[in-house]
Design an enzyme around this catalytic site. Structure first.
Site, PDB file in Angstrom:
ATOM      1  N   CYS A  77       0.814  -1.221   0.000  1.00 45.30           N
ATOM      2  CA  CYS A  77       0.000   0.000   0.000  1.00 45.30           C
ATOM      3  C   CYS A  77       0.849   1.275   0.000  1.00 45.30           C
ATOM      4  O   CYS A  77       0.616   2.190  -0.788  1.00 45.30           O
ATOM      5  CB  CYS A  77      -0.937   0.003   1.202  1.00 45.30           C
ATOM      6  SG  CYS A  77      -0.134  -0.444   2.751  1.00 45.30           S
ATOM      7  N   HIS A 111      -3.224   6.244   4.242  1.00 48.92           N
ATOM      8  CA  HIS A 111      -1.821   6.457   4.610  1.00 48.92           C
ATOM      9  C   HIS A 111      -1.374   7.834   4.119  1.00 48.92           C
ATOM     10  O   HIS A 111      -1.616   8.189   2.963  1.00 48.92           O
ATOM     11  CB  HIS A 111      -0.930   5.412   3.946  1.00 48.92           C
ATOM     12  CG  HIS A 111      -1.088   4.026   4.484  1.00 48.92           C
ATOM     13  ND1 HIS A 111      -1.906   3.709   5.548  1.00 48.92           N
ATOM     14  CD2 HIS A 111      -0.496   2.844   4.118  1.00 48.92           C
ATOM     15  CE1 HIS A 111      -1.813   2.409   5.799  1.00 48.92           C
ATOM     16  NE2 HIS A 111      -0.984   1.858   4.955  1.00 48.92           N
TER      17      HIS A 111
END
Lengths: 343, 343, 343, 343
Positions: C147, C239
């Site tokens: 990710c 994130h």
């Protein structure tokens, strides 16, 4: 299309009004009004947009009007004003011929002002006749309840046939209820704030009016007492209410569940298909999972159990949608439906 | 000095036991026992230390014993075991001559096992006579209540003279109550979990035993019902309880406040100077501000108000200190004080 | 319609796969596979649904297959398996003729396995020829990056013409990256966890492969080094990466901005209209406001500034959509687009 | 005992000053000053006490003076004023003969004002001679750095012998850095705010002055550049800084570790025994576990690793103690130690 504008459009609830009204099939947003500080600027330049979804670009370019300016191009005026400003300003709009749908607490408990939840007490619109006579307003003023009241009153309404004798409610309320800057991050991180100003008073009185009976042009309040304890928890949106209801009847839990589930939608654009959803999972409703049910307009009920003579349940709803802006828009839709407002 | 050891020493409550016992003026920690997985290793090598203050270096070097090993160099055995393991293991330690002070729920409601809050029902230690007769144990087993029960029972105890008729409690409980890994961060961030397994049952039964009357070697439970709704909120330590008490008497709020404030300390090392503190500020008690009062052993009461026939209050305490490890250590101190344990 | 199934369907990323695939115009979900523990049950009965939107009712009734069972009614197999299981199982599906689109790290850095971001290195699909020769699989295996890598590599890709010489990245990663139960609430409340297992290694190596050059059937990695520091913060999804890039060229910030903004969509159903959005506000991107941009598939870039020879920027994306399940689905769509998969 | 008073005593940093000074063995708190709004009232009646430990009862009864009133019964004046007020007021106190120890940013970068970390650049007190000559003040003005700077400069100081060539820092800063009401709960819940006003500028300039060399009455700034990216995370207290340092030398990690560990205490009452602690655990330092090390005065360093030519480390400290009030009090203690202030 009916033209509508929003008073107090820059605050958190004002933003929710814009979100609820933008793209509405019946209403067209023609004005956004705020305090002197913002008036004259573009909406996109004032305040801080707090919602997760982006501000509609066309709204960004709207010029902000000044609250109190009575020359607005609108049939309906939605009010997200603070109570003290609302008290002064809303009657002037009503007098000038506008239909004011207010989220403010200022006039909720006035005897000739409808305090409405469309699925619960649509007949209270009948108060408007008395209002017109007494106030000699060309327009009208209707209100929606305090956020915490909405979910409590909706959960109680289907229980009326079983004889409500007493209610106790302990709440876990979201940060957005205090407005964007209302609760400092430092105050609420790893914490509970066990007090919300003027909240318990509202929760203990408003549902009795809503669940009361309109007779001879007056609302006779419901005959039970409510004991409320209100608390703030580190949740962004969604109030959770732990409720005890003492009933004179002894309905089975199944019958109670059916009463909630058969509560009917008013079928307007903002109305959820199911006003109340009963969750059977042990750990539901939860604010993060259930606040957006029915696009924020459904109340979720769960943890239904008998506790001696009491029925215990949880009720949860989105406090700035079903508990504020969405409630007000739904009220306006009800007025259209019942012929009080002509499209 | 009395020698003591801790069963289930690696979990969150086990760690609190170590914190409460390290440097204790009466007790010397001689053993830390855990499951087979950890036995034989150094304490510093097993599990994850979760407390904000550092692990005592000497404890770091202690060798972990195996729960069930009956050859321990101790007079008192503190138990932080899970209920199912406690059910099997604790009687064996009691039979072997140890005084077992348990935080586990397994034996709390057994009729010959004292369920103690030293300031509230110290006389229930009298059950030990029946216990010894019936079980033929050389040692003894005493228990402390569930965390939520402790704060509720302490808040209720001083109200007994006013005639408690019914109690309703809605809780906002901390994460640590579920153990270190008990609640995923993803589950509780921006959320409330409206269910805690087996909690409401304990809260509805344990206080009635604690506030009951010892007569002819048996505890007659208190004669009121409790309706509990238990919820988890994003708070690290400290349970907040929103309580309604229906009283037969009509004491003034001042008299009620004095009843709490005059609740007396038992004066032992872990006992707080003031077991109950009444906060007059509108927005207290709060978990982050009040959980560490009296080094985590004081219960804070606030938001005292009349609601019709009900007295409304908030009670707050540190769930893993006064509600678990500290409670158990205080029980042991009571036994020393009353001559059940000899230093 | 191509038939697809999901390996590891009960975990958090598995659930995102289901969400991305349900109602997909090109793919039909025909199977959900999980470990032995869940196999044979209905999907609605196993695991815990963690997403805010409800589980699709039809999926609730699907029977869970067992990972490793090679007789599945599908053309494409999406893998949300943990690395160790993936290492063992994925080659067997590829050998059996399935196209495996994997989110697992097991084979990402193998020299004949494409590690793809469709907008960045679609030509790396060319590795499949070497893969087929070397492995003699009837099917194929392609992977999407970690990710954190996805957002970094996407932010870097449009900067290649300016000569990337060195990269430093410090991350603030969401809880969902660790799986539903991966981070205890007690660990992360009021805290930062400054370590994520095996993360920095991936972030320092994967982008170099993705931004590398396919030549003679091999990927020549990009010639710059990456220094990564990875941290967990109390955020549910999204994130945030604070990035410094040293460039050999000296493009104006405007030119850099245009490079990002002109990054093109591949135009498939899951592809966002704008793969990268540049935010000009001082305080954006923020996880809660920007993670859902482009239905979770857009990377938001902001805080662009010069710092000496470095370009500073922030990149933010939805870690379980663009950073996991959505990435894998987009890879499959790319294969359709390029004729590797026939509808 | 030296008499001291606090300017700006009601804010968050002002409260930390009171906490640091109350019971101090060298200093006696004789005055608390605030803005006109609070002046004349009792300290316990103004503002909101935000610290977890209770306000000292004697302070509660102190009468609040007015900032700007130059007739205070004190030798040392600690300033927790906002920069704009400090700019106007602090010189007047210095001119009137007081020693002003300021936490404000207003004068930090003035060439004749010491910007001190007692363990790092105590010799910069030598600037006071130039200050006295130039300003003709009877008193003196010294400052402590911005919170984020303190931890960075302390972590860098022991590395000077290894040749610091360039520094990059990415921060995860606590809510308290913005003052009690500085960050709304709604803004930061489940979120990161990637911007802190004027912070990066301070962090990029202040450490160069602190680590500079005093020569001929002037500070020659250190010769390396700093690239700072500053972010706010949902943490109450404690700033975490992810740091890369490019060194000209190639010291082993062991030598680096010894350099930090051998950094010496100045041995005064507020000075921690160990100014810097190096943590070897993979997942430390963490704000909740490490911010209170050394009563909030120790900086914790961890995650030390080589990344090519860079040294990577984390530094963490308590932003309102070592990063603000405690820093200022330590500065005053240094002045006592070095004879600038006489007890």
């Amino acid at each position: 299309m009916l033209k509508v504008c929003v008073l107090g459009a820059t605050g958190l609830v004002g933003q929710r009004f814009i979100q609820c009204l933008w793209g509405h099939p019946w209403f067209r947003l023609t004005g956004v009004l705020a305090s002197e500080r913002s008036a004259g600027k573009r909406y996109g330049e004032v305040g801080k947009w707090c919602l997760d979804r982006e501000m509609p670009p066309a709204v960004r370019r709207m010029k902000v009007g000044k609250v109190g300016d009575l020359e607005v191009d609108a049939d309906v005026v939605f009010s997200a004003l603070p109570a003290d400003v609302a008290r002064e300003v809303e009657p002037r709009y009503a007098a000038a011929g506008y239909t004011v749908c207010s989220n403010a607490s200022a006039y909720r408990m006035e005897e000739d002002v409808p305090l409405l939840i469309p699925e619960v007490n649509p007949d209270h619109l009948g108060l408007l006749e008395a209002q017109r006579k007494r106030r000699r307003w060309k327009g009208a003023l209707i209100t929606n309840p305090n956020c915490t009241t909405v979910f409590l009153a909706m959960a109680l309404a289907p229980l009326r046939p079983f004889g409500i004798e007493e209610v106790a409610v302990s709440t876990m309320q979201a940060l957005s209820g205090a407005g964007y800057g209302g609760v400092p991050g430092m105050a609420i991180a790893d914490n509970v704030l066990p007090y919300i100003g003027k909240e318990e008073e509202k929760v203990e009185s408003e549902p009795r009016k809503i669940l009361g009976t309109l007779r001879n042009g007056r609302v006779q309040p419901a005959g039970f007492d409510i004991r409320a304890s209100c608390h703030r928890v580190p949740v962004i949106d969604g109030h959770t209410e732990s409720i005890l209801v003492r009933l004179s009847g002894k309905p089975s839990l199944d019958r109670v569940r059916r009463a909630w589930e058969s509560f009917e939608s008013i079928g307007t654009p903002t109305a959820p298909e199911r006003p109340i959803v009963v969750r059977d999972e042990m750990d539901r409703p939860q604010p993060r999972m259930d606040r957006d049910a029915g696009r924020g307009m459904t109340v979720s009920v769960g943890r239904v159990a008998r506790k001696g003579p009491w029925l215990r349940l949880l009720a949860l709803g989105h406090n700035t949608i079903r508990g504020a802006a969405g409630a007000s828009v739904l009220n306006a839709e009800l007025m259209v439906n019942q012929g009080y407002l002509k499209r």
